[in-house]
Design a protein around this motif. Sequence first.
Motif, PDB file in Angstrom:
ATOM      1  N   GLU A 284       0.883  -1.182   0.000  1.00  0.00           N
ATOM      2  CA  GLU A 284       0.000   0.000   0.000  1.00  0.00           C
ATOM      3  C   GLU A 284       0.913   1.222   0.000  1.00  0.00           C
ATOM      4  O   GLU A 284       2.077   1.141   0.414  1.00  0.00           O
ATOM      5  CB  GLU A 284      -0.914   0.019   1.229  1.00  0.00           C
ATOM      6  N   ALA A 286       0.195   3.954   1.646  1.00  0.00           N
ATOM      7  CA  ALA A 286      -0.070   4.730   2.863  1.00  0.00           C
ATOM      8  C   ALA A 286       1.126   4.820   3.810  1.00  0.00           C
ATOM      9  O   ALA A 286       1.387   5.884   4.385  1.00  0.00           O
ATOM     10  CB  ALA A 286      -1.259   4.118   3.598  1.00  0.00           C
ATOM     11  N   GLN A 333      -2.658   2.828  -6.346  1.00  0.00           N
ATOM     12  CA  GLN A 333      -3.546   3.367  -5.318  1.00  0.00           C
ATOM     13  C   GLN A 333      -3.481   4.887  -5.303  1.00  0.00           C
ATOM     14  O   GLN A 333      -2.463   5.476  -5.697  1.00  0.00           O
ATOM     15  CB  GLN A 333      -3.123   2.863  -3.936  1.00  0.00           C
ATOM     16  N   GLU A 437     -15.880  -3.361  -3.984  1.00  0.00           N
ATOM     17  CA  GLU A 437     -15.253  -2.155  -3.420  1.00  0.00           C
ATOM     18  C   GLU A 437     -14.394  -1.378  -4.427  1.00  0.00           C
ATOM     19  O   GLU A 437     -13.567  -1.942  -5.125  1.00  0.00           O
ATOM     20  CB  GLU A 437     -14.366  -2.597  -2.251  1.00  0.00           C
ATOM     21  N   ALA A 529      -8.200   4.688  -2.457  1.00  0.00           N
ATOM     22  CA  ALA A 529      -8.897   4.229  -3.666  1.00  0.00           C
ATOM     23  C   ALA A 529      -7.934   3.529  -4.613  1.00  0.00           C
ATOM     24  O   ALA A 529      -6.728   3.769  -4.582  1.00  0.00           O
ATOM     25  CB  ALA A 529      -9.523   5.427  -4.368  1.00  0.00           C
TER      26      ALA A 529
HETATM   27  N1  GAP Z   1      -4.118   1.742   3.014  1.00  0.00           N
HETATM   28  C1  GAP Z   1      -5.379   1.065   3.032  1.00  0.00           C
HETATM   29  C2  GAP Z   1      -5.525   0.071   1.986  1.00  0.00           C
HETATM   30  O1  GAP Z   1      -4.602  -0.252   1.261  1.00  0.00           O
HETATM   31  P1  GAP Z   1      -7.247  -1.551   0.923  1.00  0.00           P
HETATM   32  O2  GAP Z   1      -8.736  -1.625   1.091  1.00  0.00           O
HETATM   33  O3  GAP Z   1      -6.458  -2.772   1.123  1.00  0.00           O
HETATM   34  O4  GAP Z   1      -6.786  -0.404   1.908  1.00  0.00           O
HETATM   35  C3  GAP Z   1      -7.439   0.272  -0.893  1.00  0.00           C
HETATM   36  O5  GAP Z   1      -6.926  -0.967  -0.503  1.00  0.00           O
HETATM   37  C4  GAP Z   1      -7.913   0.220  -2.325  1.00  0.00           C
HETATM   38  O6  GAP Z   1      -6.874  -0.276  -3.174  1.00  0.00           O
HETATM   39  C5  GAP Z   1      -9.100  -0.726  -2.553  1.00  0.00           C
HETATM   40  O7  GAP Z   1     -10.324  -0.119  -2.248  1.00  0.00           O
HETATM   41  C6  GAP Z   1      -8.962  -1.002  -4.041  1.00  0.00           C
HETATM   42  O8  GAP Z   1      -9.527   0.028  -4.808  1.00  0.00           O
HETATM   43  C7  GAP Z   1      -7.455  -1.002  -4.245  1.00  0.00           C
HETATM   44  N2  GAP Z   1      -6.957  -2.386  -4.243  1.00  0.00           N
HETATM   45  C8  GAP Z   1      -6.629  -3.134  -3.177  1.00  0.00           C
HETATM   46  N3  GAP Z   1      -6.215  -4.352  -3.558  1.00  0.00           N
HETATM   47  C9  GAP Z   1      -6.281  -4.373  -4.904  1.00  0.00           C
HETATM   48  C10 GAP Z   1      -5.983  -5.352  -5.909  1.00  0.00           C
HETATM   49  N4  GAP Z   1      -5.492  -6.532  -5.583  1.00  0.00           N
HETATM   50  N5  GAP Z   1      -6.168  -5.030  -7.204  1.00  0.00           N
HETATM   51  C11 GAP Z   1      -6.647  -3.807  -7.551  1.00  0.00           C
HETATM   52  N6  GAP Z   1      -6.933  -2.851  -6.658  1.00  0.00           N
HETATM   53  C12 GAP Z   1      -6.760  -3.117  -5.355  1.00  0.00           C
END
Ligand code: GAP
Length: 670
Positions: A284, A286, A333, A437, A529
């Motif tokens: 991530e 973040a 992200q 999501e 996002a």
């Molecule tokens: N820092 C918080 C975090 O990473 P997350 O819900 O794991 O939260 C945020 O990820 C966003 O990243 C998700 O809502 C999605 O849009 C995107 N995301 C996460 N995993 C993904 C994946 N394997 N492929 C595409 N997008 C992804």
Amino acid sequence: MIQPSAKSQLGEELFDKIVSLAKRRGFIFQSSELYGGINGFWDYGPVGVELKNNIKAAWWNEMVRMRDDVVGLDATIIMSPQVWKASGHVDTFIDIMVEDPVTNKRYRVDQIEPQAGIVHTYSGAVPLQILEQWYELVVNGGRGEMLGLLREAGINGVSREEGINRLINDLLTGEGRIVDMIRADVVAFAVSGCETARKKFSVLVPMGKPPGSARKIAQMYYEKYLKGDVVLIGPEIREKVENSVRFSPDSGAELTEPRPFNLMFITYVGPVQDSTSLTYLRPETAQAIFVQFKNILECSRQKVPFGIAQIGKAFRNEVTPRNFTFRSREFEQMELEFFIKPDEAVEAIAGRVASPEEIDMDEPSPDTRAWGWEAWHRYWVYKRLQFYERIGLPASKLVVYWQKPEELAHYARACVDILFKFPFGKRDANGEFVGEELEGIAARSDFDLSQHQRFSGKPLTVFDEELRKAWQNLPHPKQQELRRRYYEYRLNALVKAGEARERAEKMALEDAEAFTKGYYIPHVIEPSAGVDRIALALLCSAYDEDMAPDEKGNLEKRVVLRFHPRVAPIKVAVMPLLKNRPEQVQVALRIRDMLRPYMNVVYDDAGSIGRRYRRQDEIGTPFVITVDFETLGDKGPELKDTVTIRDRDTMQQERVKIQDLVHYLLERVR
Ligand code: GAP
């Protein structure tokens, strides 16, 4: 609680069309396709990259450029491995997965759809070679009592091959005392060198499928173990099951026991590959924001509340990448960490913490002095929904899902998922289709900064002059109450984060003491996002089919992407009506060059005008300018230097003066 995902027949057909269009028109290709592809990785083609860039630009503009209280960051993908220890990813960023022992395919336990059918269970298998040895021994008199049984079973006076074949069949399907005794002897003979002789294995055959497939899968399973030909030992037991998630959705084989699987990609830094050089590709964006928090605070002259935004790649070794780009292993992200004062500080300064209901979200510059975490959280949910509508995702396809307390991480106070109704997706507890999501907006308390403070040993508190001043004016009982509440909150948080009680008490006391002097660890609201998911949602939402006239005026099916002009990869295409008229070509090229500094424009003169329109419709270009005879003044001076502008959605044409084009288009594409 949300139910596992389901795809309707209609949704599946539509999704297939979208995936095929995405490749055909240059939005998205499979990564490394030339070499058969690599699962979970995708490349964006010429129009795909424009779409993605437009999404990122829209986000950056709204979240950073248009605000005074948010600044940006572009951090590295590879960071110190300690970052991931502190964040909890090394220990807890896991999926529970199971494996199909026949195909070695892995599945996330929570993504297996319940199945019904007949379960075929085998009690074990022995290598063919051992069975042959047993047979030789018996017929050569090495096991006298067995020879008698073989005869009773009707296996005598036949060739060796025939005898072994009958034996194989009897072991699996035969019934009765004699066969049972033979079976037991074969197993006893084999068992010392062969653990699979008593290893049970089951295969599910879904309703309506031929039962023979179960035996084939079981055979493959035991052969894999024994690396050679095997003989199944029976009897084969059959049992009806419903709603089972114990079997492979592909082969029906019994899945392995669930086990945790860390999703981070490992890499090594420098020439030596051992535990000292091991680190991870960031899962991530973040964490880099938290790690750089102090630097940014010092250089940007921001004061809490303020945010740090970042767009960038993230990597997760997803167990089951699926639904095209929806769950990828490499993705982008867009994350904002918006740092806020703890509620105790808000109360000390403003005298109260405003309830979220009293806040007017539409107020352009609201007074946020009394905003606690709940108000800020609601505010960001509201802002993010506005963003999605602004880039063209209709409200009717967006769902706001408040996570239930049992779904929240231990440090999170609330989390809202913004879901989009893709052609695939989940149902809520009432059976309502809610999609999947796009973004999560989490109120993460002060967990992240607190963890990095603990692990790095460096303070990540801020000094808040407003709090210090307000504190001095508070009545003593209020001071005591707020101090106690802050202490209790910190103690609880530290214990939950794994700190030993005694040490946690000492640390919480220090934190509470510092609080009374104006110091605290900021809390954070995190809207997070995924660019790829938004791009996919836009493609799904924009896809449409209607009827449009061809060259001769006959109606034919038209595929059109109805992107909002703000995100459309190409804003306008400029075309001469006839490419063999140099005067038309010249004017069209001049218009293209005039528009280029303002927006993404293409020139297209290949093929009939109707075909050119269709091409632009399929990539979602909202406007097409055509230079025709009128433009050149051939049909009278009043139309000279005018062009037609065709609207993608209405297919209506409007005549506009060339000198007005920039203004006309900018008004519509911004
Ligand atoms: N820092 C918080 C975090 O990473 P997350 O819900 O794991 O939260 C945020 O990820 C966003 O990243 C998700 O809502 C999605 O849009 C995107 N995301 C996460 N995993 C993904 C994946 N394997 N492929 C595409 N997008 C992804």
